[in-house]
Design a protein around this motif. Structure first.
Motif, short mmCIF file in Angstrom:
data_model
loop_
_atom_site.label_atom_id
_atom_site.label_comp_id
_atom_site.label_asym_id
_atom_site.label_seq_id
_atom_site.Cartn_x
_atom_site.Cartn_y
_atom_site.Cartn_z
N VAL A 69 6.63 -35.89 73.72
CA VAL A 69 6.15 -35.59 75.06
C VAL A 69 6.33 -34.10 75.36
CG1 VAL A 69 6.48 -36.03 77.52
CG2 VAL A 69 6.65 -37.91 75.90
N LYS A 70 5.32 -33.51 75.98
CA LYS A 70 5.40 -32.13 76.44
C LYS A 70 5.72 -32.14 77.94
CE LYS A 70 2.68 -27.89 76.98
NZ LYS A 70 1.33 -27.29 76.80
N ILE A 71 6.81 -31.49 78.33
CA ILE A 71 7.23 -31.45 79.74
C ILE A 71 6.31 -30.51 80.52
CG2 ILE A 71 9.10 -30.92 81.34
CD1 ILE A 71 11.06 -31.62 79.13
N LEU A 72 5.85 -30.96 81.69
CA LEU A 72 4.84 -30.22 82.46
C LEU A 72 5.40 -29.48 83.67
CD1 LEU A 72 2.02 -32.93 82.47
CD2 LEU A 72 2.28 -31.01 80.89
N THR A 74 9.38 -28.48 86.10
CA THR A 74 10.82 -28.13 86.13
C THR A 74 11.08 -26.91 85.25
OG1 THR A 74 11.54 -29.58 84.31
CG2 THR A 74 11.38 -30.57 86.50
N GLU A 75 12.35 -26.59 85.11
CA GLU A 75 12.70 -25.41 84.32
C GLU A 75 12.47 -25.60 82.83
OE1 GLU A 75 16.23 -28.07 84.66
OE2 GLU A 75 14.75 -27.21 86.05
N LYS A 76 12.26 -26.84 82.40
CA LYS A 76 12.01 -27.13 80.98
C LYS A 76 10.52 -27.23 80.67
CE LYS A 76 16.42 -29.51 80.30
NZ LYS A 76 16.98 -28.39 79.52
N LYS A 77 9.69 -26.68 81.53
CA LYS A 77 8.25 -26.74 81.34
C LYS A 77 7.83 -26.19 79.97
CE LYS A 77 3.90 -25.22 83.44
NZ LYS A 77 3.27 -24.44 84.53
N ASP A 78 6.88 -26.88 79.34
CA ASP A 78 6.31 -26.54 78.04
C ASP A 78 7.22 -26.88 76.85
OD1 ASP A 78 3.96 -25.60 79.21
OD2 ASP A 78 4.75 -23.57 79.41
N GLN A 79 8.42 -27.39 77.13
CA GLN A 79 9.27 -27.84 76.03
C GLN A 79 8.81 -29.21 75.54
OE1 GLN A 79 13.48 -27.70 76.76
NE2 GLN A 79 13.41 -25.64 77.65
N HIS A 100 -1.93 -38.59 75.68
CA HIS A 100 -2.45 -38.03 76.94
C HIS A 100 -1.96 -38.80 78.17
CE1 HIS A 100 -4.86 -35.33 74.62
NE2 HIS A 100 -5.62 -36.29 74.11
N ASP A 101 -1.17 -39.87 78.00
CA ASP A 101 -0.54 -40.50 79.17
C ASP A 101 0.41 -39.51 79.83
OD1 ASP A 101 -1.83 -42.88 78.86
OD2 ASP A 101 -0.16 -43.93 77.93
N GLN A 102 0.44 -39.51 81.17
CA GLN A 102 1.43 -38.71 81.90
C GLN A 102 2.48 -39.65 82.47
OE1 GLN A 102 -0.39 -36.08 84.77
NE2 GLN A 102 -1.22 -34.74 83.19
N VAL A 103 3.75 -39.28 82.28
CA VAL A 103 4.84 -40.18 82.63
C VAL A 103 5.96 -39.42 83.32
CG1 VAL A 103 4.37 -41.79 80.73
CG2 VAL A 103 5.91 -39.85 80.34
N PHE A 104 6.70 -40.15 84.16
CA PHE A 104 7.94 -39.62 84.71
C PHE A 104 9.05 -39.83 83.68
CE2 PHE A 104 5.49 -40.51 88.57
CZ PHE A 104 5.67 -39.33 89.27
N LEU A 105 9.91 -38.83 83.55
CA LEU A 105 10.96 -38.86 82.53
C LEU A 105 12.33 -38.96 83.18
CD1 LEU A 105 9.55 -35.97 80.32
CD2 LEU A 105 9.33 -38.41 79.86
#
Length: 371
Positions: A69-72, A74-79, A100-105
Motif C-alpha cells: 500500500v502507498k500512503i496518501l 499524513t506525514e508518511k505520505k508517499d511511503q 487501486h482500492d483505497q483503504v483506511f489504515l
C-alpha cells in the motif's frame, strides 16, 4: 415543443453525469481531507488458502494475501508499507483487497493493518445519481422532498448530539421532540404549510403514534417487562429501555405517516366530490381505505424486520442453537416493535377519520357563517 422538452431532459441528465464523474475524480484525490492514514493498494499477492471447520460442521475457506500500500496522506505520505490481509469466502467481516482500492489504515506498534475501506468514492456518486433522477422526474415536489430529507438528517444528528452532551439525558424524550419537529417539517415541505391536508395528517400522525406508544409503555409497566430482554440489544452504552422506546417511536412514526398521508388524501378527494357527506359515509370510506393500506403496510414492516435479522438468525441456527433461543436473542424485540407499529397503523384509521370529520365540520360552519 416535445423535442425541446426532450432536449432539456437530456441536458439535465448530462449535468448529473458530469457531476458524478467530477465527484469520482475529487473523492479519489481527497485523502488530505482526512486525519486518519489512507493508502492505495498497489499490489496484492496470494499467500495461502485453507479450509476451516467448526464443531458444528460448518466449513469455510480462509485466504491470506500480502498487500502493498502507498500512503496518501499524513506525514508518511508517499511511503510504501506491506501487511498481511486475511479474509474468508463469506466476506461478512473481512474482505479481499484489489489493486487501486483505497483503504483506511491502522498502526499498532511497528505493524500496519487494514482498518476499513474508503467508500465515499462509490456512494456519493450514487447519491448524486439518485437525487438527480428524483429532481428531474418529479420537479419541484422532488426538490422539496430532498430538502426535507436533508433537514431530517440534520435534526437526527442534532438529537444524537444533544444526547451526547446532556448529562443524564433521557434519549426517549429527545426523540419525542425530534419526531414532532421532523413530522411537521416533512409534511410542510412536501404538502405546504398552508394546506389543510398537512395539518390533518400531522394531527392524525401525532394522535395514533402517541396512543400506540402509550399502549406499549402501559403493557411494559403492567407486565414489568417480563419476557423482554433489553440487554440483548447490540452496542448499548446507556439505559436500554429508553433506547428501545426511541427506536420503536421512529419506526411507528414512519409507518403511521405513510398510511395517514394516503388515507387522508383519499378522504379529502371524496370530501371535495361530496361536500355534504355525513359521518356515516366518512366512516365507510375511511374504513375501506384503511383496509386497503393496513394489510400491505403491516406485511411490509414485517418483511423489512425479517430481512434485517436473517444474517444473525442463520448464524445462530448454523451454530447449534434451537429456534426458541434464536428467536429470543434476535427476533423478540423486533417483533415487539413490529407489533407496536401495527397497533399504530390500526389506530391511524379512526384517528384520521376523527380529524377529517372535525375539520370538515369546522369548514362547513365557516361556510355557513359567511353565507
Amino acid at each position: 415543443m416535445q423535442q425541446k422538452n426532450t432536449g432539456h431532459i437530456i441536458l439535465k441528465f448530462l449535468v448529473v453525469f458530469i457531476l458524478m464523474v467530477a465527484s469520482v475524480f475529487l473523492l479519489r484525490n481527497n485523502a488530505s481531507w482526512y486525519q486518519e492514514p489512507i493508502g492505495e493498494v498497489t499490489s496484492v499477492k496470494q499467500l495461502s488458502s485453507q479450509t476451516l471447520q467448526d464443531q458444528y460442521g460448518n466449513k469455510i475457506k480462509q485466504h491470506d494475501e500480502r498487500v502493498r500500500v502507498k500512503i496518501l496522506n499524513t506525514e508518511k505520505k508517499d511511503q510504501s508499507i506491506s501487511f498481511k490481509n486475511t479474509y474468508d469466502d463469506a466476506m461478512a467481516i473481512t474482505q479481499p483487497l484489489h489493486r487501486h482500492d483505497q483503504v483506511f489504515l491502522s498502526k499498532s506498534e511497528n505493524s500496519w493493518g487494514l482498518k476499513n475501506f474508503k467508500r465515499d468514492t462509490f456512494w456519493i456518486p450514487i447519491l448524486i445519481l439518485v437525487i438527480g433522477v428524483l429532481l428531474i422526474t418529479t420537479g419541484k415536489a422532488g426538490m422539496m422532498m430532498t430538502i426535507s430529507l436533508f433537514v431530517n438528517v440534520a435534526l437526527f444528528i442534532i438529537t444524537i448530539y444533544l444526547n451526547l452532551i446532556t448529562k443524564d439525558a433521557n434519549i426517549f424524550w429527545l426523540f419525542i421532540l425530534f419526531s414532532l419537529i421532523a413530522s411537521a417539517v416533512t409534511l410542510m415541505f412536501v404538502m405546504g404549510a398552508k394546506n389543510r391536508l398537512t395539518w390533518t395528517v400531522l394531527l392524525t400522525v401525532m394522535t395514533s403514534t402517541t396512543i400506540a406508544m402509550l399502549i406499549g409503555v402501559l403493557v411494559f409497566n403492567v407486565t414489568n417487562g417480563k419476557g423482554l430482554h433489553f440487554e440483548l440489544m447490540s452496542f448499548i452504552t446507556q439505559l436500554p429501555q429508553p433506547m428501545f422506546l426511541s427506536m420503536t417511536l421512529v419506526g411507528v412514526l414512519g409507518a403511521v405517516m405513510d398510511e395517514a398521508t394516503d388515507m387522508i388524501a383519499t378522504l379529502f378527494s371524496v370530501e371535495r366530490e361530496h361536500p355534504n357527506m355525513g359521518l356515516k359515509e366518512l366512516l365507510v370510506t375511511g374504513r375501506h381505505v384503511g383496509q386497503e393500506i393496513f394489510g400491505a403496510l403491516s406485511n411490509t414492516l414485517f418483511l423489512i424486520f425479517i430481512a434485517e435479522q436473517i444474517p444473525m438468525a442463520v448464524l445462530y441456527l448454523r451454530n447449534g442453537n434451537n429456534w426458541g433461543f434464536t428467536y429470543t436473542m434476535n427476533l423478540s424485540l423486533g417483533m415487539i416493535q413490529t407489533l407496536i407499529s401495527a397497533i399504530g397503523i390500526v389506530l391511524t384509521v379512526p384517528a384520521g377519520i376523527f380529524w377529517v370529520w372535525i375539520l370538515h365540520k369546522r369548514q362547513q360552519k365557516k361556510a355557513g357563517i359567511q353565507s
